[in-house]
Design an enzyme around this catalytic site. Structure first.
Site, PDB file in Angstrom:
ATOM      1  N   ARG A  76      -2.103  53.332  21.006  1.00 42.12           N
ATOM      2  CA  ARG A  76      -3.410  52.680  21.026  1.00 42.12           C
ATOM      3  C   ARG A  76      -3.953  52.701  19.602  1.00 42.12           C
ATOM      4  NH1 ARG A  76      -9.183  54.698  23.576  1.00 42.12           N
ATOM      5  NH2 ARG A  76     -10.348  52.824  22.963  1.00 42.12           N
ATOM      6  N   HIS A  77      -4.601  51.627  19.210  1.00 40.55           N
ATOM      7  CA  HIS A  77      -5.152  51.536  17.855  1.00 40.55           C
ATOM      8  C   HIS A  77      -6.089  52.716  17.548  1.00 40.55           C
ATOM      9  CE1 HIS A  77      -9.241  50.442  19.099  1.00 40.55           C
ATOM     10  NE2 HIS A  77      -8.665  49.706  20.040  1.00 40.55           N
ATOM     11  N   ALA A  78      -6.306  52.958  16.272  1.00 41.50           N
ATOM     12  CA  ALA A  78      -7.184  54.046  15.827  1.00 41.50           C
ATOM     13  C   ALA A  78      -8.655  53.713  16.118  1.00 41.50           C
ATOM     14  CB  ALA A  78      -6.987  54.279  14.330  1.00 41.50           C
ATOM     15  N   GLN A  79      -9.482  54.748  16.088  1.00 44.45           N
ATOM     16  CA  GLN A  79     -10.914  54.565  16.356  1.00 44.45           C
ATOM     17  C   GLN A  79     -11.539  53.565  15.380  1.00 44.45           C
ATOM     18  OE1 GLN A  79     -13.965  57.336  14.973  1.00 44.45           O
ATOM     19  NE2 GLN A  79     -14.527  57.713  17.101  1.00 44.45           N
ATOM     20  N   THR A  80     -12.419  52.723  15.915  1.00 45.70           N
ATOM     21  CA  THR A  80     -13.126  51.737  15.100  1.00 45.70           C
ATOM     22  C   THR A  80     -14.621  52.048  15.068  1.00 45.70           C
ATOM     23  OG1 THR A  80     -13.622  50.251  16.945  1.00 45.70           O
ATOM     24  CG2 THR A  80     -11.475  49.974  15.855  1.00 45.70           C
ATOM     25  N   GLU A  81     -15.329  51.300  14.238  1.00 48.87           N
ATOM     26  CA  GLU A  81     -16.785  51.453  14.154  1.00 48.87           C
ATOM     27  C   GLU A  81     -17.433  51.178  15.508  1.00 48.87           C
ATOM     28  OE1 GLU A  81     -18.398  52.593  11.665  1.00 48.87           O
ATOM     29  OE2 GLU A  81     -17.008  52.411   9.981  1.00 48.87           O
ATOM     30  N   TRP A  82     -16.957  50.138  16.201  1.00 51.59           N
ATOM     31  CA  TRP A  82     -17.552  49.811  17.501  1.00 51.59           C
ATOM     32  C   TRP A  82     -17.175  50.825  18.569  1.00 51.59           C
ATOM     33  CZ3 TRP A  82     -17.481  43.756  18.422  1.00 51.59           C
ATOM     34  CH2 TRP A  82     -18.382  43.171  17.530  1.00 51.59           C
ATOM     35  N   ASN A 119      -9.940  40.252  27.551  1.00 50.12           N
ATOM     36  CA  ASN A 119     -11.018  39.398  27.054  1.00 50.12           C
ATOM     37  C   ASN A 119     -12.247  39.674  27.921  1.00 50.12           C
ATOM     38  OD1 ASN A 119     -12.791  37.378  26.369  1.00 50.12           O
ATOM     39  ND2 ASN A 119     -11.349  35.696  26.638  1.00 50.12           N
ATOM     40  N   TYR A 120     -13.234  40.349  27.337  1.00 56.13           N
ATOM     41  CA  TYR A 120     -14.422  40.725  28.096  1.00 56.13           C
ATOM     42  C   TYR A 120     -15.461  39.615  28.154  1.00 56.13           C
ATOM     43  CZ  TYR A 120     -13.011  45.608  28.552  1.00 56.13           C
ATOM     44  OH  TYR A 120     -12.356  46.770  28.881  1.00 56.13           O
ATOM     45  N   GLU A 147      -6.275  42.856  23.729  1.00 57.05           N
ATOM     46  CA  GLU A 147      -7.054  43.575  24.735  1.00 57.05           C
ATOM     47  C   GLU A 147      -7.567  42.615  25.805  1.00 57.05           C
ATOM     48  OE1 GLU A 147      -7.807  45.879  26.696  1.00 57.05           O
ATOM     49  OE2 GLU A 147      -8.771  47.370  25.396  1.00 57.05           O
TER      50      GLU A 147
END
Length: 202
Positions: free
Chosen positions: A8-14, A84-85, A82
């Protein structure tokens, strides 16, 4: 034997701010980049035959850090994006909870029935993730592959590989940012190992 390392990708700002990302994007946090570096050190002795990633910036950047390869050498696959929300993308999760409580309840209690407003169902996400997976493993009969994607995508993919219903989506192990899962395929048999492993942070 083919070994696929799912990350899983690394933590982001969001991520840190509690904002839904989906098909939108935000940069990695300092902590996220550092954890990606730790994972890279953990895997540094393993020769990789290919690196795949969702085309989102957060996934490609994570793949760059973990593999040590430039973005141009990473194979982007839109099937690894991911969920699509829809209209939830870019909004704070806390605000969505207040304003659309019934749909959020469905999301967490009946994920197999959930449909994002103007976006995906988990079944649709699983279908494209599975299509991407089959294309990738058909390309590589053996060796070692790194695949960087998103929590929802990887959970749907793992449910597909383990032949588990999406009804139990939230009962499967959680996948933290920069967690490592590896899958082995030999003589057509698929074995999921070390699901959501984060021991490389210690």
């Amino acid at each position: 034997m083919l070994t696929v390392y799912l990350v899983r990708h690394a933590q982001t700002e969001w991520n840190a701010q509690g904002i839904v990302q989906g098909w939108k994007d935000s940069p990695l946090t300092k902590d996220g980049a550092e954890k990606a570096e730790l994972l890279g050190r953990h895997l540094k002795e393993i020769p990789l035959d290919a690196v795949y990633a969702s085309p989102t910036e957060r996934a490609v950047k994570t793949a760059e850090i973990v593999s040590g390869l430039p973005a141009a050498s990473i194979r982007k696959n839109e099937g690894l994006m991911e969920l699509n929300y829809g209209s939830w993308d870019g909004r704070r999760a806390a605000d969505i909870q207040k304003e659309e409580e019934a749909k959020v309840t469905t999301f967490f209690t009946e994920p197999h029935l959930f449909e994002a407003p103007g976006g995906d169902t988990f079944a649709a996400l699983q279908k494209r993730a599975a299509t991407a997976w089959e294309s990738i493993v058909d390309t590589h009969n053996e060796g070692r592959i790194l695949l960087v994607s998103h929590s929802g995508t990887l959970k749907c993919l793992l449910a597909y590989l383990k032949q588990e219903s999406l009804e139990y989506f939230w009962e499967a192990p959680s996948l933290a940012n920069c967690s490592l899962t590896h899958v082995e395929i030999e003589n057509g048999k698929i074995v999921v190992k070390d699901e959501g492993n984060v021991s490389h942070f210690e």
